[in-house]
Write a protein that holds these residues in place. Structure first.
Motif, PDB file in Angstrom:
ATOM      1  N   GLN A  85       2.037 -12.432  -3.229  1.00  0.00           N
ATOM      2  CA  GLN A  85       1.681 -11.510  -2.151  1.00  0.00           C
ATOM      3  C   GLN A  85       2.182 -12.023  -0.806  1.00  0.00           C
ATOM      4  OE1 GLN A  85      -2.460 -11.558  -3.092  1.00  0.00           O
ATOM      5  NE2 GLN A  85      -2.415  -9.619  -4.195  1.00  0.00           N
ATOM      6  N   GLY A  89       5.601 -10.362   0.584  1.00  0.00           N
ATOM      7  CA  GLY A  89       5.232  -9.624   1.794  1.00  0.00           C
ATOM      8  C   GLY A  89       6.094 -10.032   2.972  1.00  0.00           C
ATOM      9  N   PRO A 122       2.148  -5.813  -1.446  1.00  0.00           N
ATOM     10  CA  PRO A 122       2.631  -5.409  -0.123  1.00  0.00           C
ATOM     11  C   PRO A 122       3.821  -4.470  -0.167  1.00  0.00           C
ATOM     12  CG  PRO A 122       3.297  -7.667  -0.599  1.00  0.00           C
ATOM     13  CD  PRO A 122       2.349  -7.256  -1.689  1.00  0.00           C
ATOM     14  N   SER A 391       4.728  -5.321   5.981  1.00  0.00           N
ATOM     15  CA  SER A 391       4.675  -5.905   4.639  1.00  0.00           C
ATOM     16  C   SER A 391       4.029  -7.290   4.656  1.00  0.00           C
ATOM     17  CB  SER A 391       6.100  -5.991   4.069  1.00  0.00           C
ATOM     18  OG  SER A 391       6.098  -6.535   2.778  1.00  0.00           O
ATOM     19  N   HIS A 394       0.243  -6.893   5.117  1.00  0.00           N
ATOM     20  CA  HIS A 394      -0.380  -6.417   3.883  1.00  0.00           C
ATOM     21  C   HIS A 394      -0.451  -7.551   2.872  1.00  0.00           C
ATOM     22  CE1 HIS A 394      -1.224  -4.147   0.243  1.00  0.00           C
ATOM     23  NE2 HIS A 394      -1.533  -3.104   1.002  1.00  0.00           N
TER      24      HIS A 394
END
Length: 488
Positions: A85, A89, A122, A391, A394
């Motif tokens: 992530q 991201g 993301p 991104s 997130h």
């Protein structure tokens, strides 16, 4: 106040719902289908692995994984997801959503389960938010996330089908004293087949991910290529869009602040805290050992069909009516109520004659988790941050949630052990008991409800309006001034 926005982005916000919206939902949602499928199956597979490789013929209980092995099996996937992530991201903001999304290396990582699926959080959320129109953006992002529900059902049906086939054709050996305690050697194939099916969505969607164009918001606002963004979106929307001649505002240094800057903290610090804290508290509450009671595939599939999946799609149906804030607040509140309703009379619920009531309460908790913060914590971070950091932010929010899942999964496992050390599971120290642990989870839900007040309501607003990017353009007016850009 009139909103100032690039023509190509305004066209996306005002576009009618078209086929490409639904295609994007399916393509982006396959990652979450796989995520849910694998998480569902891992709980079943770990049970089977314990029976296969840790069966003690002298024991009266079926084999089970030792605590350190169980922690390793579950923890590796969680840690991998958290890392994915954060990494993907950040990479999605640096290289572009599409370029990272269809990279062959990414697909290889996807087969690593945790790391690859972590990257889907993301990237899929950001891609869907940047493709969607303003009117139905929340519903579309929620629909991507709702593919988790489909994955849960698929995992349940595959597990049921495979185990049923093997159960009929490969019964327990005749020398087994208790069929429930023994596991035929052929069962070693079961967990391999179940896990293998989880790789199929990655392979099936790879081609379609390659065909997707980069999002207009990344191309125009981050790569600063308005001409390319206009051309690509003209094809996607199937309309002729005129390229803007004056777009100097995208080079304004006020839009180029770094993640670790005072300007970011001023504009987005509290919303980011709200996104990360609520996601952490949600996952710390939901990823717990209460699943042990209904670990059998039939019960899990029934719960998913009656509560988890409907919760997802209730969010899709009502998010543009109620808004993200109201749904998240309601979800946390109802989860608090039902968790306390299970916890305080816990001795009542564990009696055999009250199991149906317990199942109902348990299912309602899952329903309001998904018609609530489990969906909105995924949606909001894809809407409220600027394009060049969307991104990344997130990914940070999702990774914080996964850290909460890690704490919840292992913390509850140890905390829920009986206070009497003679009654604990093998290898575990005494804990505070299931009842006290459930009370603690109810308190966590309540704290999550309080942190919800840090999150703005994105309903009905464009992404540029939410991030403040449109304000910069309006402040420039008709001045055609070239600004220098800053780098992070």
């Amino acid at each position: 106040m009139a909103e100032q926005q690039l023509g190509v982005l305004k066209a996306l916000d005002l576009a009618k719902t078209q086929l490409y919206h639904f295609t994007t939902i399916v393509i982006a949602g396959m990652g979450f289908f796989t995520d849910a499928y694998d998480l569902f199956c891992v709980s079943l597979v770990t049970k089977l692995l314990g029976r296969l490789y840790y069966f003690n013929p002298l024991s009266e209980k079926p084999g089970s994984l030792p605590p350190h092995v169980a922690a390793a099996v579950n923890g590796v996937a969680l840690c991998g997801t958290l890392a994915g992530q954060l990494f993907f991201g950040w990479l999605g903001d640096k290289l572009g959503r599409k370029k990272v999304y269809d990279d062959p290396v990414f697909c290889c990582f996807w087969f690593w389960l945790g790391f690859g699926i972590g990257g889907d959080y993301p990237l899929s959320a950001t891609i869907m938010s940047e493709y969607a129109n303003k009117k139905t953006r929340g519903a579309f992002i929620a629909a991507v996330f709702a593919m988790q529900g489909v994955g849960i059902l698929a995992g349940g049906f595959v597990a049921l089908a495979v185990s049923s086939i093997f159960d009929k054709n490969f019964p327990a050996p005749s020398y087994a004293v208790d069929r429930a305690l023994s596991t035929p050697p052929q069962a070693d194939y079961i967990w391999r087949i179940i896990v293998m099916f989880g790789a199929l969505p990655a392979a099936l969607t790879y081609y379609w991910r390659m065909k997707m164009p980069e999002t207009a918001r990344y191309t125009a606002l981050v790569a600063k290529n308005i001409k390319q963004a206009t051309q690509e979106m003209s094809k996607v929307l199937q309309v002729d869009l005129e390229m803007e001649e004056r777009a100097d505002f995208i080079k304004d240094p006020r839009l180029n602040y770094c993640l670790f800057s005072k300007e970011f903290a001023k504009r987005h610090g509290l919303p980011l805290l709200g996104c990360t804290s609520t996601w952490f508290l949600l996952d710390a509450e939901t990823m717990n050992g209460i699943n042990e009671v209904y670990m059998i595939a039939r019960a899990q599939t029934l719960i998913a069909f009656c509560s988890t999946v409907p919760g997802y799609w209730f969010t899709v149906a009502f998010i543009e009516i109620m808004g993200r804030f109201a749904i998240q607040l309601m979800g946390f509140f109802m989860m608090t109520v039902f968790m306390f309703a299970i916890a305080f009379p816990y001795d009542h619920w564990i009696k055999p004659e009250n199991r149906i009531g317990f199942l109902v309460m348990y299912s309602l908790t899952f329903f309001f988790a998904n018609f609530g913060p489990n969906a909105t914590t995924f949606i909001v971070p894809a809407e409220i941050f600027p394009a060049r950091l969307r991104s990344t932010c997130h990914g940070i929010s999702a990774a914080t949630g996964k850290a909460g899942a890690f704490v919840g999964a292992f913390g509850f496992l140890y905390a829920a052990q009986p206070q009497d050390k003679t009654k604990t599971d093998a290898g575990y120290p005494p804990g505070i008991g299931v009842k006290n642990s459930l009370i603690m989870l109810g308190v966590i839900n309540f704290i999550g409800m309080l942190f919800t007040f840090l999150i703005p309501e994105p309903k009905g607003k464009s992404l540029e309006e939410l991030s403040g990017e449109s304000e910069v353009r309006k402040s420039l007016g008709s001045h055609n001034v070239i600004f220098s850009t800053s780098s992070c």
